[in-house]
Design a protein around this motif. Structure first.
Motif, PDB file in Angstrom:
ATOM      1  N   ALA B 162       0.839  -1.199   0.000  1.00  0.00           N
ATOM      2  CA  ALA B 162       0.000   0.000   0.000  1.00  0.00           C
ATOM      3  C   ALA B 162       0.874   1.248   0.000  1.00  0.00           C
ATOM      4  CB  ALA B 162      -0.900  -0.011   1.220  1.00  0.00           C
ATOM      5  N   ASP B 164       0.492   4.646   1.257  1.00  0.00           N
ATOM      6  CA  ASP B 164      -0.435   5.459   2.058  1.00  0.00           C
ATOM      7  C   ASP B 164      -0.448   6.918   1.626  1.00  0.00           C
ATOM      8  OD1 ASP B 164      -1.233   3.254   3.436  1.00  0.00           O
ATOM      9  OD2 ASP B 164       0.231   3.518   5.061  1.00  0.00           O
ATOM     10  N   ALA B 167      -3.136   7.647  -0.777  1.00  0.00           N
ATOM     11  CA  ALA B 167      -4.532   7.400  -0.393  1.00  0.00           C
ATOM     12  C   ALA B 167      -5.240   8.729  -0.142  1.00  0.00           C
ATOM     13  CB  ALA B 167      -4.577   6.540   0.872  1.00  0.00           C
ATOM     14  N   SER B 169      -9.189  10.302   1.104  1.00  0.00           N
ATOM     15  CA  SER B 169     -10.579  10.009   1.449  1.00  0.00           C
ATOM     16  C   SER B 169     -11.222  11.191   2.138  1.00  0.00           C
ATOM     17  CB  SER B 169     -10.675   8.761   2.329  1.00  0.00           C
ATOM     18  OG  SER B 169     -10.280   9.053   3.639  1.00  0.00           O
ATOM     19  N   GLN B 295      -7.230  -0.187 -12.112  1.00  0.00           N
ATOM     20  CA  GLN B 295      -7.994   0.485 -11.067  1.00  0.00           C
ATOM     21  C   GLN B 295      -9.442   0.046 -11.171  1.00  0.00           C
ATOM     22  OE1 GLN B 295      -8.689   4.769 -11.862  1.00  0.00           O
ATOM     23  NE2 GLN B 295      -7.482   4.504 -13.736  1.00  0.00           N
ATOM     24  N   THR B 313      -9.928   1.601  -5.986  1.00  0.00           N
ATOM     25  CA  THR B 313      -8.748   0.854  -5.564  1.00  0.00           C
ATOM     26  C   THR B 313      -7.867   0.667  -6.789  1.00  0.00           C
ATOM     27  OG1 THR B 313      -9.999  -1.171  -5.924  1.00  0.00           O
ATOM     28  CG2 THR B 313      -9.812  -0.415  -3.651  1.00  0.00           C
ATOM     29  N   ALA B 342     -13.219   7.652  -1.441  1.00  0.00           N
ATOM     30  CA  ALA B 342     -12.112   6.899  -0.830  1.00  0.00           C
ATOM     31  C   ALA B 342     -11.293   6.276  -1.946  1.00  0.00           C
ATOM     32  CB  ALA B 342     -12.649   5.815   0.105  1.00  0.00           C
ATOM     33  N   ARG B 344      -7.523   4.240  -2.643  1.00  0.00           N
ATOM     34  CA  ARG B 344      -6.250   3.730  -2.137  1.00  0.00           C
ATOM     35  C   ARG B 344      -5.549   2.954  -3.243  1.00  0.00           C
ATOM     36  NH1 ARG B 344      -7.850  -1.444  -0.492  1.00  0.00           N
ATOM     37  NH2 ARG B 344     -10.110  -1.539  -0.300  1.00  0.00           N
ATOM     38  N   GLN B 345      -4.264   2.782  -3.031  1.00  0.00           N
ATOM     39  CA  GLN B 345      -3.449   2.267  -4.127  1.00  0.00           C
ATOM     40  C   GLN B 345      -2.295   1.439  -3.609  1.00  0.00           C
ATOM     41  OE1 GLN B 345      -2.155   5.343  -6.767  1.00  0.00           O
ATOM     42  NE2 GLN B 345      -0.755   4.015  -7.868  1.00  0.00           N
ATOM     43  N   THR B 346      -1.957   0.436  -4.386  1.00  0.00           N
ATOM     44  CA  THR B 346      -0.782  -0.365  -4.064  1.00  0.00           C
ATOM     45  C   THR B 346       0.191  -0.347  -5.242  1.00  0.00           C
ATOM     46  OG1 THR B 346      -1.803  -2.358  -4.943  1.00  0.00           O
ATOM     47  CG2 THR B 346      -2.087  -1.959  -2.593  1.00  0.00           C
TER      48      THR B 346
END
Lengths: 327, 768, 158
Positions: B162, B164, B167, B169, B295, B313, B342, B344-346
């Motif tokens: 991840a 962070d 991210a 949100s 995504q 995501t 929201a 988030r990403q890896t």
């Protein structure tokens, strides 16, 4: 490139003599030879530059057809007025091939000998296995990315696509390849890979292509070359079709039909089943669509290239409709 | 052109103020050199004693080198040296562009550990290029191969790590989504894409004692100089990097890379100048392009198409030895007003070269997701694709909760739709055709932030009345030479052809990276400041020097125009050259920077120009600063063949004020054209067994040709934005590509009824 | 050098003698040996067009041509498009006016190609120009401006 000797023969006879030496390779346009030498696929010991030989680049018409010297440039043949009138598919195949610059370099003889664009064939360092390059070493394309590989004429040791455009037209119109005195039909000149994919054509050591002749025909006069590809220009075919047609005086019954495919087979692919199915029949869209499916008889997909089996008959259909004046 | 003298607060150089130069459609001043072949690119510097280096790359995707046998290569004709991991000189680890320490231990530009296919493992230096090339093929490598994880589609690659910091949100996105009356969900994918500038990477390196000169195409003279200096442990000043012309970069020429270290090592070890050019195939693994991305977007909306929630995501590939995050929420979290979001990403490590920047990193794939998704929502709720975008128009930055400095996006929709004829669109898919062609009209928006870093410039006035601008900032085709000449000409009061501009040399005043579309804005600001100061100094001398015809006049009574100084109250008119003669001056030279006056030490300048730590975010301050665009695109899809051709493009763009519309339009169109290639052609094809990009050349990695591109109409809807930059411009270079691929995908859907969510949109995806 | 040839090349109207290995391409001979760096190396494998020069008046790729092959033929590079000191060629002028380039690296090849394209009679329509200029890739994306420049130059030249 490995170092090589350079020779500029003064005559065809001398060129043949040089060409028979081990490791010697003829240099005409250079667009395949130098490219492959840079890739590490070709490693000539001696390069025989035949571009200075006189008298091998003429385009001459007779009652029987056209005689094109092996050193005629692609661009010159494409632009020739008589070619455009009598063999429009030849001109169309040529001007849609490569780029304007490459067509000014590449010769008709050399064009027939261009090698496959199989990415695995062209990358010997990363992919040592290639039966075409190194017989018996295996085929890296099998199980790899096969989007551009052949669905027709493949064997269990090679699925490389023949990249030609002109050769497809030559196949459709029963052209003859001249190796000096020896003559050989286009269809016989190109070989299926079978268990010997390293052998792509019937040229023997020391033989030089001197000319190509294409018989005149009504079908050739009414012909087209349709090339479908991802990019609009400067790309090889995803699928292509050379089609020529002669109609009966009634204007709708097919008297003669020639169909050959490119971009989908291991050699220029004459689709005689399609021809047979339609000759003598009226030119009708549904019949053409049905018959075009016969072009894929025996086709086998290799993973990513399944689309070619769907695409190629559509290209054939469109080309037939086009020469028939229906598309 | 007339420029009033003082007060300095008067806006200067604006075409609308009467200045003829900045804002005009001047042809590029570096053009004559480029069209005659006189422009010398890096590899065209021929030095006495030059020898040639050729790199050998790994042919496995993971493992280590057991043995490198160089016997044959060492003995080959003309070979001077074969560098291997065991023979290359260890360098010091260099700090990163974030000003953080590099990896521990010495830096080896060649290593025995193989992390990806196509990694540099040896280099051959010979008297000629041909000899080096031939000998490189003789290097035999015996590997201990391990399993390579080729792509993030390999299940062994896992979910990734991840990131962070990427991210975002606000609100209660999941809950709001669950309650939304309309919900859609889809996954969008973009493949590996490559920069492929037509000038391949390479350099000429020469040592003289402990001084290194490098001729290398560079988007960041100062940053790359810093890396070279740190690698070799020499003072920064000892490295001179020269790059007056760059044959395209698109993000790929901002860093000193391993091949640069190899060439500089070879030059040092041989004590001869070394030229090293990557082959075209090698450029696919000598540096990374845009990573593959995926995504999943979930949109919740009212039945009227008003967004209630966005949940995203995302993931992108990175290398096993580094982290490149491609910010997939950058447009998602900015474009539309949504009460809940929201994201988030890896990043998923695989055996590849570390990915890097390619035109609009982040914004580009981010826009592909959200701009396709909003299009899907428009069909779901039965609202026109333009209307749904306007319905969800963000009146302020929905994330930073700050007002936009300027946002001419509504104007862009209006101008673009009108020029395109959008009102004639039939809404149903497959409703428009021409013979075998299905016709589709698609729309998508794009955005790119305004990034701000300080810069500096030297402006000189010479005895012949000409001026010179000098900066290490670069021109890779954006038009830096031209707009800086225009800026200086306006500020001083000179015809633009009297201004010479020198760029791309670390010996000149410093500049930060030419990336993030920031250089034009920051450099016009610095040049404007320095040029005004130079003119002020000239005027100061004019009114104080006993030999001046204007002595004893007040400064604010003088004007300078077309190189002539005059007093509006009558009296003498003299040229700058004449005044310089009377003053007995050879030159007036002024160096100015745009750093804060409270913090402009030499060390601070060095950090500003050699790292990105001093780059200000677009939301630092009271406003949120962004450029905007909308693309209206028509495609023709052959119903039988699945081939897609773009037949019409109208784009309306808000880049603020344009310093030179002719050149800005070229950049916009260039971005749009790259976007067309991205949408339809470009894809690094990775062999799953070996991790090899098998289409590592320009015949197989297809970029658009001339025949793929229709006429393109671009419309500027921007207004000067003085919050964004000193002279009112916003981002240009990276803006144009953002939104093109989704506009095409949306048009393809409109044409065919098929929603293609993975790029490129090749024919097999459209024929069943 | 293990093997070498002494060649006489006619480049831009002047004769140049050089001794090179047979494997040296025309492009490397021009750039590395003769100082004609206007012809660019973009791919070195016939896929980009940046090395386009004229041989006996026809556009070809110098990267896939051996230097030895062009002995006895007239080679023209961007440096020799117009006589020294002369005005810009109409194609060059049109490229400047239409902003038909950005980074400039593909530009000499584009211009040499465009001059030939017009001479061949392949600049009859925008569609024809696009097709016949497709052997010259431009990553900056100047294509529409290149088409405009060719169209403009063709009018000037006719």
């Amino acid at each position: 490139m490995r170092d090589f000797d350079y020779a500029r023969p003064a005559s065809l006879a001398e060129a043949r003599r040089f060409a028979a030496e081990p490791g010697a390779m003829l240099l005409a346009g250079g667009t395949t030879l130098l490219d492959l030498a840079k890739c590490g696929v070709a490693a000539p010991v001696k390069v025989i530059d035949i571009t200075h030989l006189e008298g091998l680049d003429a385009i001459t018409f007779g009652a029987a057809g056209v005689h094109i010297g092996a050193l005629a440039k692609m661009s010159h043949v494409a632009a020739d007025a008589a070619i455009r009138e009598n063999f429009p598919a030849v001109s169309e195949a040529l001007w849609q091939a490569a780029s304007a610059q490459l067509r000014n370099m590449a010769t008709i003889g050399g064009n027939l000998l261009q090698r496959t664009r199989c990415a695995y064939f062209r990358d010997p360092l990363a992919f040592p296995a290639c039966n075409k390059r190194d017989p018996g070493s295996g085929c890296a394309a099998l199980g790899g990315i096969t989007r551009n590989h052949a669905v027709l004429g493949t064997s269990k040791v090679c699925i490389a696509t023949n990249p030609g455009d002109l050769a497809v037209v030559l196949s459709a119109f029963d052209a003859v390849v001249h190796l000096g005195e020896r003559r050989i039909a286009t269809d016989d000149f190109f070989l299926l890979p079978g268990m010997t994919p390293e052998r792509e054509h019937a040229l023997e050591p020391g033989e030089v292509i001197t000319a190509v002749t294409i018989p005149a025909s009504a079908a050739a006069r009414r012909s087209t070359y349709l090339k479908v590809r991802d990019r609009q220009s400067y790309e090889f075919a995803a699928a292509s079709a050379a089609v020529g047609m002669e109609l009966e005086p009634d204007g709708k019954t097919i008297r003669d039909l020639r169909v050959a495919l490119g971009g989908v087979a291991t050699k220029p692919w004459r689709a005689r089943d399609v021809e047979k199915a339609l000759i003598g029949k009226p030119l009708e869209p549904e019949a053409v669509r049905e018959a075009s499916l016969l072009a894929m008889t025996g086709a086998a997909a290799q993973g990513d290239n399944h689309y070619k089996i769907d695409l190629a008959p559509r290209v054939v259909t469109r080309a037939i409709m086009k020469v028939g004046g229906l598309a | 052109m007339t420029t009033d003298i003082l007060p300095a607060k008067v806006k200067r150089g604006d075409a609308s103020d009467g200045g003829a130069s900045l804002g005009s459609r001047l042809s590029r001043i570096d053009g004559p050199a480029k069209i005659t072949g006189a422009a010398r690119y890096a590899l065209e510097h021929h030095l006495e004693g030059l020898c040639h280096a050729v790199i050998v790359q790994s042919t496995i995707g993971a493992g280590r080198i057991g043995v490198i046998d160089t016997t044959a290569a060492d003995a080959a004709p003309g070979v001077l040296m074969v560098l291997t991991p065991d023979r290359i000189m260890p360098l010091k680890s260099a700090t990163t562009w974030l000003d953080t320490p590099g990896p521990e231990g010495p830096y080896l530009a060649l290593t025995n550990v193989i992390n990806f296919m196509g990694q540099h493992i040896a280099a051959v230096v010979a008297e000629t290029f041909e000899q080096a090339t031939a000998a490189a093929a003789l290097v035999k490598v015996y590997y201990e191969e391990t399993d390579a994880i080729a792509t993030y589609d390999d299940p062994r690659s896992g979910e990734g790590m991840a990131l962070d910091h990427l991210a975002v949100s606000w609100g209660e996105a999941e809950a709001a989504l669950a309650e939304a009356p309309v919900r859609i969900e889809a996954t969008y994918r973009t493949p590996r894409e490559y920069n492929v500038p037509i000038e391949p990477h390479g350099l000429v390196a020469q040592w003289s004692g402990d001084k290194l000169t490098v001729w290398e195409p560079s988007q960041w003279i100062n940053g790359m100089s810093r890396t070279y200096a740190e690698w070799f442990g020499v003072p920064y000043e000892n490295v001179r990097l020269v790059s007056p012309f760059i044959g395209g970069g698109f993000g790929s020429k901002a860093f000193a890379l391993a091949h640069g270290a190899i060439a500089a090592c070879a030059a040092k070890m041989l004590d001869r100048p070394v030229k090293l050019a990557l082959t075209r195939p090698q450029t696919f693994t000598a540096f990374g392009g845009r990573p593959a991305t995926r995504q999943t977007l979930k949109l919740g909306a009212t039945e009227e198409g008003k967004l209630l929630s966005i949940v995203q995501t995302g993931a992108n590939e990175t290398s096993v030895d580094g982290v490149w995050g491609e910010p997939l929420a950058s447009v998602t979290a900015l474009m539309y007003a949504t009460p809940h979001l929201a994201a988030r990403q890896t990043v998923v490590p695989v055996n590849t070269v570390l990915p890097s920047a390619l035109r609009a990193p982040g914004e580009n794939p981010s826009a592909f997701g959200i701009e396709c998704a909003i299009d899907e929502l428009s069909y779901e709720v039965g609202i026109d694709p333009v209307a749904i975008r306007l319905r969800n128009y963000a009146e302020e930055d929905p994330h930073a909760k700050k007002p936009w400095s300027t946002r001419q996006l509504r104007e862009a929709y209006e101008a673009g739709a009108k020029a395109f004829g959008w009102e004639k669109r039939k809404p149903e898919p497959r409703s428009m055709r021409d013979g075998h062609h299905l016709i589709g009209w698609g729309v998508a928006a794009g955005t790119y932030p305004v990034r701000r870093t300080a810069g500096e410039a030297m402006v000189g006035l010479f005895a012949d009345g000409r001026a010179e601008v000098a900066s290490s900032g670069i021109d890779m085709g954006q038009g830096t030479y031209t707009i800086l000449a225009q800026t200086a000409a306006d500020a001083i009061g000179l015809p633009v052809d009297q201004v010479e501009v020198k760029l791309g040399d670390s010996a000149l005043p410093g500049a930060p990276v030419a990336g993030g579309s920031q250089l034009a804005n920051l450099m016009t600001g610095a040049v404007h400041k320095a040029a005004l100061a130079a003119r002020d100094e000239l005027i100061g001398l004019a009114i104080s020097d006993p030999n001046s015809p204007f002595r004893a006049l007040q400064a604010n009574t003088l004007s300078v125009a077309d190189g002539v100084i005059s007093s509006p109250r009558g009296g003498e008119e003299v040229t700058i050259a004449e005044l310089m003669r009377r003053l007995g001056r050879d030159k007036i030279e002024v160096l100015r920077d745009t750093l804060p006056e409270t913090n402009n030490s030499a060390a601070e300048k060095h950090k500003t120009y050699t790292t990105i730590t001093r780059m200000r975010s677009p939301t630092e301050g009271d406003y949120s600063l962004h450029a905007w665009c909308v693309h209206f695109i028509e495609v023709r899809v052959d119903e039988d063949f699945g081939t897609v051709r773009v037949s019409r493009v109208v784009s309306a763009l808000d880049s603020g004020r344009l310093y030179n519309p002719k050149l800005a339009e070229s950049q916009w169109k260039g971005g749009i054209i790259m976007g067309i290639g991205q949408a339809l052609l470009e894809e690094g094809l990775v062999d799953r067994r070996k991790g090899r990009v098998i289409n590592n050349n320009l015949g197989d990695y297809l970029i658009a040709t001339n025949a793929d591109i229709p006429d393109i109409e671009v419309i500027s809807v921007g207004v000067p934005d003085f919050h964004a930059s000193v002279l009112g411009g916003k981002a240009v270079g990276e803006l144009g590509i953002v939104g093109v691929a989704p506009a095409i995908a949306n048009a393809v859907y409109h044409a065919t009824g098929k929603r293609i969510r993975d790029l490129p949109i090749t024919l097999e995806k459209l024929i069943d | 050098m293990s093997k070498s040839l002494t060649l006489k090349l006619a480049v831009n109207g002047a004769s140049h003698e050089l001794t090179v290995e047979p494997r040296v391409t025309l492009l490397d001979a021009l750039r590395e040996h003769l100082g004609f760096t206007g012809s660019k190396k973009g791919c070195d494998q016939g896929q980009c067009g940046a090395c386009t020069v004229h041989v006996d008046g026809e556009r070809v790729l110098a990267c896939l041509t051996l230097a030895a092959q062009v002995e006895g033929r007239a080679v023209t590079t961007i440096e020799g498009l117009t006589p020294e000191g002369a005005d810009l060629h109409p194609v060059q002028a049109a490229f400047l006016a239409q902003d038909a380039f950005q980074c400039g690296y593909c530009t000499p090849g584009q211009i040499m190609s465009a001059v030939a394209c017009i001479k061949e009679g392949h600049a009859g329509s925008d569609a024809e120009i696009r097709e016949y200029m497709s052997g010259n890739l431009c990553r900056c994306g100047a294509y529409p401006h290149i088409v405009a420049a060719v169209r403009e130059a063709k009018e000037v030249m006719s």
